[in-house]
Enzyme design. Sequence first.
Site, mmCIF file in Angstrom:
data_model
loop_
_atom_site.group_PDB
_atom_site.id
_atom_site.type_symbol
_atom_site.label_atom_id
_atom_site.label_comp_id
_atom_site.label_asym_id
_atom_site.label_seq_id
_atom_site.Cartn_x
_atom_site.Cartn_y
_atom_site.Cartn_z
ATOM 1 N N GLU A 50 31.363 40.735 42.585
ATOM 2 C CA GLU A 50 32.065 39.419 42.194
ATOM 3 C C GLU A 50 33.143 38.898 43.096
ATOM 4 O O GLU A 50 33.245 37.665 43.710
ATOM 5 C CB GLU A 50 32.478 39.347 40.650
ATOM 6 C CG GLU A 50 32.866 38.223 40.342
ATOM 7 C CD GLU A 50 33.152 38.015 38.785
ATOM 8 O OE1 GLU A 50 33.050 39.239 38.020
ATOM 9 O OE2 GLU A 50 33.521 37.085 38.163
ATOM 10 N N ARG A 51 34.161 39.917 43.046
ATOM 11 C CA ARG A 51 35.377 39.485 44.091
ATOM 12 C C ARG A 51 35.028 38.943 45.218
ATOM 13 O O ARG A 51 35.709 38.333 46.072
ATOM 14 C CB ARG A 51 36.686 40.561 43.904
ATOM 15 C CG ARG A 51 37.109 40.579 42.385
ATOM 16 C CD ARG A 51 38.100 41.667 41.925
ATOM 17 N NE ARG A 51 38.219 41.662 40.748
ATOM 18 C CZ ARG A 51 38.596 42.633 40.060
ATOM 19 N NH1 ARG A 51 38.558 44.004 40.433
ATOM 20 N NH2 ARG A 51 38.613 42.567 38.593
#
Length: 380
Positions: free
Chosen positions: A239-240
């Site tokens: 996600e990051r």
Amino acid sequence: MSAELQAFRDGLRQFVAREIAPHVGAWDEAGTFPRELYVRAAEMGLLGIGYPAELGGLGITPQDARLRLIATEEIARAGSGGLMASLFSHNIALPPLLAQASAELQQRVLPDVLSGAKIAALAITEPSGGSDVARLRTTARLAGSNYIVNGEKVFITSGMRADWLTVAVRTGGPGAGGISLLAIPGDTPGLTRSPLQKMGWWASDTALLHFNGCRVPAANLIGAENSGFRAIMENFNGERLMLAVGANAFAQVCLDEALDWARQRQTFGQPLIQHQVIRHKLMDMRMRVQTTRAWIDALIAQQEAGPTTPEWVADLCLLKNQATQTMQHCADQAVQILGGMGFMRGCKSERIYREVKVMMIGGGAEEIMKELAARQLGQC
Ligand SMILES: Cc1cc2nc3c(=O)[nH]c(=O)nc-3n(C[C@H](O)[C@H](O)[C@H](O)COP(=O)(O)OP(=O)(O)OC[C@H]3O[C@@H](n4cnc5c(N)ncnc54)[C@H](O)[C@@H]3O)c2cc1C
């Protein structure tokens, strides 16, 4: 870039220009976008990147991180983070299933989501806090062949429309060791949802979820009971990285819009770009975008060479901060260069300016990113 990757990018650019960019303003104002876009995105090969062919994906390939980067950058060109967050919410909901769920559960969930027929969301954050995941309170108590789920989740992207929710629950004692992940169908009796109004990301639905005695089959447990915390932390890496790619891509959109405007707009008898101070603003924007892009490339190259190290995770946390600060700087400068026009709805930089803060908070806020990076480097 290989010819194959370039062809993928070119096809997507046309798709975004034709089927997304002309509509994002209206979708933002409407606070939603058509469900059919998930099917079109699946047809374009956008949803299945990084998922096995037998589960409806495009197959796992060494190029997956590059393909996701291209998909994110090209969707970002439309200038709507809300659209991107909801269209790709499966990329935070499905990886734990892919890594740990039973084959039977994977078959029940993934093919429908990857074809665009169903929507998936990830529900970790609770009203009592999102940064401190280890303290989450939603409970799942085993009763026969079902878990009984009680609790609340908040700020959940695609939470209103999701057909499948990957939900973090407490199945054991306090702390990180008592957390599990459950795949909960959106039509489970006892689940109620309320929409939330936001500063930005209007095209994305964001929900408050109540679980009131929801009965969820024990077969929907993802991985072993009480092993969810590690799965959640590993999921954050993907996600990051994509948040960083998206943030930098939105910074580029702001730079492009400001540059176009600076070339056309006349002030004091000459184009804006002829004023040195404006040129310098544009070059400062480019410097940040290019630096961040180089760091993204370097981290993806390290990931491809694998396996990743604690230092890589630390750099990823800092990259997320670097990219979102780049987005913040470029959105601010673009709105300034656009003048009054930059304050008007319909202008990409205006929307992106409103979407900066969620990028700096969601998926791990700035302060948490620095803490995690320091811990990964053994510096505290
Ligand atoms: C539009 C939107 C969409 C989202 N989508 C999802 C989703 O799909 N799924 C999901 O699960 N969550 C989602 N989130 C939630 C998001 O991940 C959380 O908001 C985020 O993790 C921060 O949690 P919090 O809001 O509870 O802030 P808190 O944890 O209460 O923190 C508040 C502030 O304090 C800071 N802080 C906290 N602890 C410390 C500390 N020890 N030292 C210094 N500073 C600290 C934080 O950095 C933050 O700035 C979304 C949020 C938004 C706004």
